[in-house]
Design an enzyme around this catalytic site. Structure first.
Site, PDB file in Angstrom:
ATOM      1  N   MET A 106     102.536  32.740  77.864  1.00 52.39           N
ATOM      2  CA  MET A 106     103.583  31.863  77.333  1.00 52.39           C
ATOM      3  C   MET A 106     103.289  30.388  77.627  1.00 52.39           C
ATOM      4  O   MET A 106     103.451  29.522  76.778  1.00 52.39           O
ATOM      5  CB  MET A 106     104.934  32.241  77.935  1.00 52.39           C
ATOM      6  CG  MET A 106     106.094  31.452  77.370  1.00 52.39           C
ATOM      7  SD  MET A 106     107.664  31.887  78.119  1.00 52.39           S
ATOM      8  CE  MET A 106     107.993  33.465  77.359  1.00 52.39           C
ATOM      9  N   TYR A 156      97.168  39.082  81.262  1.00 50.49           N
ATOM     10  CA  TYR A 156      97.928  40.301  80.955  1.00 50.49           C
ATOM     11  C   TYR A 156      97.073  41.379  80.297  1.00 50.49           C
ATOM     12  O   TYR A 156      96.258  41.090  79.426  1.00 50.49           O
ATOM     13  CB  TYR A 156      99.075  39.978  79.982  1.00 50.49           C
ATOM     14  CG  TYR A 156     100.187  39.161  80.579  1.00 50.49           C
ATOM     15  CD1 TYR A 156     101.048  39.709  81.541  1.00 50.49           C
ATOM     16  CD2 TYR A 156     100.395  37.849  80.168  1.00 50.49           C
ATOM     17  CE1 TYR A 156     102.070  38.961  82.076  1.00 50.49           C
ATOM     18  CE2 TYR A 156     101.427  37.090  80.702  1.00 50.49           C
ATOM     19  CZ  TYR A 156     102.261  37.655  81.662  1.00 50.49           C
ATOM     20  OH  TYR A 156     103.273  36.919  82.190  1.00 50.49           O
ATOM     21  N   ARG A 182     110.485  31.869  43.451  1.00 50.69           N
ATOM     22  CA  ARG A 182     111.198  31.471  44.653  1.00 50.69           C
ATOM     23  C   ARG A 182     112.561  30.909  44.246  1.00 50.69           C
ATOM     24  O   ARG A 182     113.561  31.578  44.384  1.00 50.69           O
ATOM     25  CB  ARG A 182     110.357  30.445  45.421  1.00 50.69           C
ATOM     26  CG  ARG A 182     110.865  30.129  46.800  1.00 50.69           C
ATOM     27  CD  ARG A 182     109.827  29.410  47.647  1.00 50.69           C
ATOM     28  NE  ARG A 182     109.516  28.059  47.204  1.00 50.69           N
ATOM     29  CZ  ARG A 182     108.673  27.243  47.829  1.00 50.69           C
ATOM     30  NH1 ARG A 182     108.053  27.651  48.929  1.00 50.69           N
ATOM     31  NH2 ARG A 182     108.431  26.032  47.386  1.00 50.69           N
ATOM     32  N   LYS A 202     108.344  17.058  54.979  1.00 50.70           N
ATOM     33  CA  LYS A 202     109.200  18.142  55.493  1.00 50.70           C
ATOM     34  C   LYS A 202     108.621  18.688  56.804  1.00 50.70           C
ATOM     35  O   LYS A 202     107.457  18.407  57.131  1.00 50.70           O
ATOM     36  CB  LYS A 202     109.307  19.251  54.449  1.00 50.70           C
ATOM     37  CG  LYS A 202     107.991  19.950  54.156  1.00 50.70           C
ATOM     38  CD  LYS A 202     108.087  20.886  52.951  1.00 50.70           C
ATOM     39  CE  LYS A 202     106.756  21.567  52.705  1.00 50.70           C
ATOM     40  NZ  LYS A 202     106.740  22.347  51.456  1.00 50.70           N
TER      41      LYS A 202
HETATM   42  C1  LIG Z   1     105.607  21.824  50.704  1.00 50.69           C
HETATM   43  C2  LIG Z   1     105.689  21.498  49.285  1.00 50.69           C
HETATM   44  C3  LIG Z   1     104.765  20.614  48.685  1.00 50.69           C
HETATM   45  C4  LIG Z   1     103.527  20.090  49.403  1.00 50.69           C
HETATM   46  O1  LIG Z   1     102.529  21.092  49.406  1.00 50.69           O
HETATM   47  P1  LIG Z   1     101.075  20.816  50.054  1.00 50.69           P
HETATM   48  O2  LIG Z   1     100.326  22.050  49.765  1.00 50.69           O
HETATM   49  O3  LIG Z   1     101.303  20.588  51.501  1.00 50.69           O
HETATM   50  O4  LIG Z   1     100.531  19.614  49.389  1.00 50.69           O
HETATM   51  C5  LIG Z   1     104.979  20.240  47.374  1.00 50.69           C
HETATM   52  N1  LIG Z   1     106.047  20.727  46.683  1.00 50.69           N
HETATM   53  C6  LIG Z   1     106.931  21.599  47.213  1.00 50.69           C
HETATM   54  C7  LIG Z   1     108.063  22.096  46.396  1.00 50.69           C
HETATM   55  C8  LIG Z   1     106.781  22.017  48.516  1.00 50.69           C
HETATM   56  O5  LIG Z   1     107.645  22.889  49.048  1.00 50.69           O
END
Ligand SMILES: *Cc1c(COP(=O)(O)O)cnc(C)c1O
Length: 371
Positions: free
Chosen positions: A311, A263, A137, A41
């Site tokens: 930036m 800055y 969640r 992801k």
């Molecule tokens: C991002 C995620 C993972 C991977 O987690 P890591 O700590 O990067 O290994 C696994 N399961 C879910 C549901 C996630 O959102």
């Protein structure tokens, strides 16, 4: 149509794919014959999901996971044929069928929509079911998870293939809470298996669990971070980071004592000093909290950030480093000579986690892949 103009900005991220292989082998030694669901992801945590997925598949990985269907679509359009589990998205039911994706269902309504669409298309769909064991969640609540699973698995077109959950402490610092989550998950898993008469592929282990929590390995593991060579613990577990982020000195200036830099004049030269101007700023994912706080590597030495990160540029105090000149290589993340700056080092300086460092810097750099 006009010619596409390429804007060259920001640092270069070198991604070492041989380190990916090394980290995957490290995982395999821990998990024995269990399958890996490789989490790619967020553009593979800033490493480029297409290249990372291709290499993982070439190394024998058959399950990938992304957060949203758009990410999966990009992989499919780049020819990635492995199974793709979509962790969060439930907006476009049709995409799952079009691209052959595996949804993680989080409630009955969505499961019902998948069933209806499957019936309409005259084909089944494999789904995994998410149980909220304490992350707070998404997912089915534990009290109803078993009866819901039984009900959903009976719906036409639905093939309930797996159940999953996620740990709340990404680094598993509080093991007692993780144990509570794991027990809940195990109980639900057994109860569902007993009721529907077959086991489901169950998975809960993120990187931290893979590295340190044998009882949580279950039927498959779901690591992200560790594949990219970063550990959620102090201990690096011998993992090899994939990403080096570098650029070159834009200019070097000699300033007299008393001259302010950047800055807000938060840095004022105490003595005569030499300042290197580096073309990376917060727009490139170099956090503004590194102002007067970060370090970069120049000529194999650590140079402190002088004044506020801008930036587009950041200034380094290179007074103590002899001979720095325009065009010298600057390493923002990774190694140079005998020095190394890790994602964990950077994260600790600004009160965040390596995940954010990798996605911020990697996500906005131009990438090159090396083997
Ligand atoms: C991002 C995620 C993972 C991977 O987690 P890591 O700590 O990067 O290994 C696994 N399961 C879910 C549901 C996630 O959102």
């Amino acid at each position: 149509m006009g010619k596409r103009v390429r804007v060259n900005r920001g640092p270069l991220a070198e991604i070492d794919l041989s380190a990916l292989q090394y980290n995957l082998e490290t995982v395999k030694r821990i998990i024995d014959k269990r399958p890996v669901i490789a989490v790619v992801k967020a553009d593979a945590y800033g490493h480029g999901s297409v290249e990372i997925a291709r290499r993982l598949v070439a190394l024998g990985v058959i399950h990938l996971a992304v957060a949203y269907t758009g990410e999966a679509k990009q992989l499919r359009e780049s020819g990635v044929a492995a199974e793709i589990i979509v962790l969060f998205d439930r907006s476009d039911i049709e995409d799952y069928f079009t691209y052959g994706l595996v949804p993680v269902v989080q409630d009955k309504e969505t499961a019902r929509e998948f069933s209806l669409e499957a019936v309409k298309r005259g084909r089944g769909i494999r789904v995994h079911m998410k149980i909220d064991t304490g992350m707070g969640r998404i997912g089915f609540i534990p009290e109803q998870a078993v009866s819901d699973a039984v009900e959903i698995s009976g719906w036409e077109g639905i093939e309930l293939a797996g159940i999953m959950s996620h740990f709340s402490e990404a680094d598993l610092a509080d093991r007692s809470y993780a144990l509570h989550q794991l027990k809940l998950f195990n109980d639900i898993k057994s109860a569902i298996a007993a009721r529907i008469g077959r086991p489901l592929m169950s998975h809960i282990a993120n990187s931290a669990a893979v590295l340190s929590f044998k009882d949580a390995l279950m039927d498959a593991v779901r690591p992200g971070l560790l594949l990219y060579g970063s550990s959620p613990f102090q201990d690096s577990f011998g993992l090899r980071p994939l990403m080096t982020v570098k650029t070159r000195v834009l200019a070097v200036r000699s300033l007299c004592a008393g001259t302010p830099v950047s800055y807000g004049r938060t840095f004022v030269a105490k003595n005569d000093c030499r300042i290197a101007v580096v073309p990376v700023g917060y727009a490139d994912g170099y956090n503004r909290l590194f102002s007067n706080n970060g370090e970069m590597l120049v000529r194999g030495r650590r140079a402190p950030v002088a004044g506020r990160v801008c930036m587009d540029v950041t200034m380094l105090d290179v007074t103590g480093i002899g001979g720095v000149c325009e065009g010298d290589e600057v390493v923002i993340l990774g190694g140079q000579g005998n020095e190394t700056i890790t994602a964990a080092d950077l994260a600790a300086r600004i009160g965040t986690i390596p995940y954010e460092i990798l996605t911020s810097l990697g996500g906005r750099s131009r990438r090159v892949y090396i083997n």
